[in-house]
Scaffold this active site. Structure first.
Site, PDB file in Angstrom:
ATOM      1  N   HIS A   1     -19.407   9.244   0.932  1.00  0.00           N
ATOM      2  CA  HIS A   1     -19.642   8.213   1.561  1.00  0.00           C
ATOM      3  C   HIS A   1     -21.263   7.761   1.193  1.00  0.00           C
ATOM      4  O   HIS A   1     -21.335   9.177   1.409  1.00  0.00           O
ATOM      5  CB  HIS A   1     -19.047   7.759   2.746  1.00  0.00           C
ATOM      6  CG  HIS A   1     -18.833   6.453   3.390  1.00  0.00           C
ATOM      7  ND1 HIS A   1     -18.294   5.645   3.231  1.00  0.00           N
ATOM      8  CD2 HIS A   1     -19.862   6.289   4.017  1.00  0.00           C
ATOM      9  CE1 HIS A   1     -18.770   4.659   3.484  1.00  0.00           C
ATOM     10  NE2 HIS A   1     -19.637   4.899   3.954  1.00  0.00           N
TER      11      HIS A   1
ATOM     12  N   ARG B   1       0.592  -1.584   0.368  1.00  0.00           N
ATOM     13  CA  ARG B   1       0.272  -0.207   0.088  1.00  0.00           C
ATOM     14  C   ARG B   1       1.014   0.851   0.130  1.00  0.00           C
ATOM     15  O   ARG B   1       0.078   2.340  -0.703  1.00  0.00           O
ATOM     16  CB  ARG B   1      -1.132   0.315   1.210  1.00  0.00           C
ATOM     17  CG  ARG B   1      -2.291   0.700   0.548  1.00  0.00           C
ATOM     18  CD  ARG B   1      -2.989   0.357   2.442  1.00  0.00           C
ATOM     19  NE  ARG B   1      -3.598  -0.850   2.584  1.00  0.00           N
ATOM     20  CZ  ARG B   1      -4.456  -0.967   1.777  1.00  0.00           C
ATOM     21  NH1 ARG B   1      -5.579  -0.307   0.769  1.00  0.00           N
ATOM     22  NH2 ARG B   1      -5.763  -2.345   1.306  1.00  0.00           N
TER      23      ARG B   1
HETATM   24  C1  GAR Z   1     -20.759   6.563  -5.361  1.00  0.00           C
HETATM   25  O1  GAR Z   1     -22.018   5.884  -4.107  1.00  0.00           O
HETATM   26  C2  GAR Z   1     -19.504   6.334  -3.518  1.00  0.00           C
HETATM   27  O2  GAR Z   1     -20.042   7.622  -2.553  1.00  0.00           O
HETATM   28  C3  GAR Z   1     -18.758   6.130  -3.629  1.00  0.00           C
HETATM   29  O3  GAR Z   1     -19.340   4.807  -4.557  1.00  0.00           O
HETATM   30  C4  GAR Z   1     -20.068   5.106  -5.731  1.00  0.00           C
HETATM   31  C5  GAR Z   1     -19.126   5.562  -7.179  1.00  0.00           C
HETATM   32  O4  GAR Z   1     -19.649   5.772  -7.924  1.00  0.00           O
HETATM   33  N1  GAR Z   1     -18.330   5.409  -3.035  1.00  0.00           N
HETATM   34  C6  GAR Z   1     -17.867   5.091  -2.025  1.00  0.00           C
HETATM   35  O5  GAR Z   1     -18.660   3.554  -1.655  1.00  0.00           O
HETATM   36  C7  GAR Z   1     -16.336   5.275  -1.105  1.00  0.00           C
HETATM   37  N2  GAR Z   1     -15.969   4.587   0.285  1.00  0.00           N
HETATM   38  P1  GAR Z   1     -19.145   6.841  -8.916  1.00  0.00           P
HETATM   39  O6  GAR Z   1     -18.585   5.991  -9.852  1.00  0.00           O
HETATM   40  O7  GAR Z   1     -20.500   6.498 -10.389  1.00  0.00           O
HETATM   41  O8  GAR Z   1     -19.338   8.257  -8.877  1.00  0.00           O
END
Ligand code: GAR
Length: 209
Positions: A109, A65
């Protein structure tokens, strides 16, 4: 003009929403690069279609990482960003990476933090019998999904919702919420002090989407 680098892992619909907002005339920020840890992320194509530099950096090519995060920081810094935006970037970040962008890295989030940090937020909200759900924009801190909250949007959990239907409703709210919060940042309207965020000197209000 504030320079924004967006990190993604997938479809990039929040990226699209931010790019759309940034195209408004009075918006003092531009997305200058999009970086994905997955080469096949749809958001990269979308960035290219808007003439934005689109790059991928495969985390699996690195020993650990810290090595990935160091390479990622080097890529990001080439674009000299004022703000780093995590938009569906599904990697846990090292403390050194977080510290490097302290006060200038936002995440979205898909839950009403501090509830449901981590994964499967919608399924867990339904299982717990929650009547509302939503999304949170926050400054990124060393503890996963725990940084100072900038803005939240709330949606109802409806009878008969499943994970997919709730995710769709929350995502639509995210597309309003994230560009608004990023807009506050690029306009210089956000202040982070002692772990609390103010917008034009006041506590930002949440809203019902
Ligand atoms: C979104 O719902 C965001 O909130 C989530 O991933 C999705 C991405 O959608 N993020 C997480 O879960 C971060 N922990 P997108 O690629 O269409 O923007």
């Amino acid at each position: 003009m504030k320079r924004i680098v967006v990190l993604i892992s997938g479809q990039g619909s929040n990226l699209d929403a931010i790019v759309r907002a940034s195209e408004a005339q009075d918006w003092p920020g531009r997305v200058v690069a999009v970086i994905s840890n997955r080469a096949e992320a749809r958001g990269l194509q979308s960035a290219q279609a808007h003439g934005i530099a689109a790059e991928s950096l495969d985390h699996k090519a690195f020993a650990d990482r810290p090595a990935f995060d160091a390479a990622l920081a080097e890529r990001i810094d080439r674009h000299a960003p004022d703000l780093v935006v995590l938009a569906g970037f599904m990697r846990i970040l090292t403390p050194a990476f977080v510290a490097r962008y302290e006060g200038r890295m936002l995440n979205i989030h898909p839950s009403l933090l501090p509830s449901f940090t981590g994964l499967n937020t919608h399924r867990r909200a339904i299982e717990e019998g929650c009547k509302v759900a939503g999304a949170t924009v926050h400054f990124v801190s060393a503890q996963l999904d725990h940084g100072p909250i900038v803005a939240q949007a709330v949606v109802p959990v409806l009878a008969g919702d499943d994970e997919a239907s709730l995710a769709k409703r929350v995502l639509a709210a995210e597309h309003e919420l994230y560009p608004r919060a990023v807009g506050w940042f690029v306009k210089g309207e956000l202040e982070l002090k002692d772990g609390r965020v103010t917008h034009r000197g006041r506590e930002p209000q949440g809203w019902l989407a």
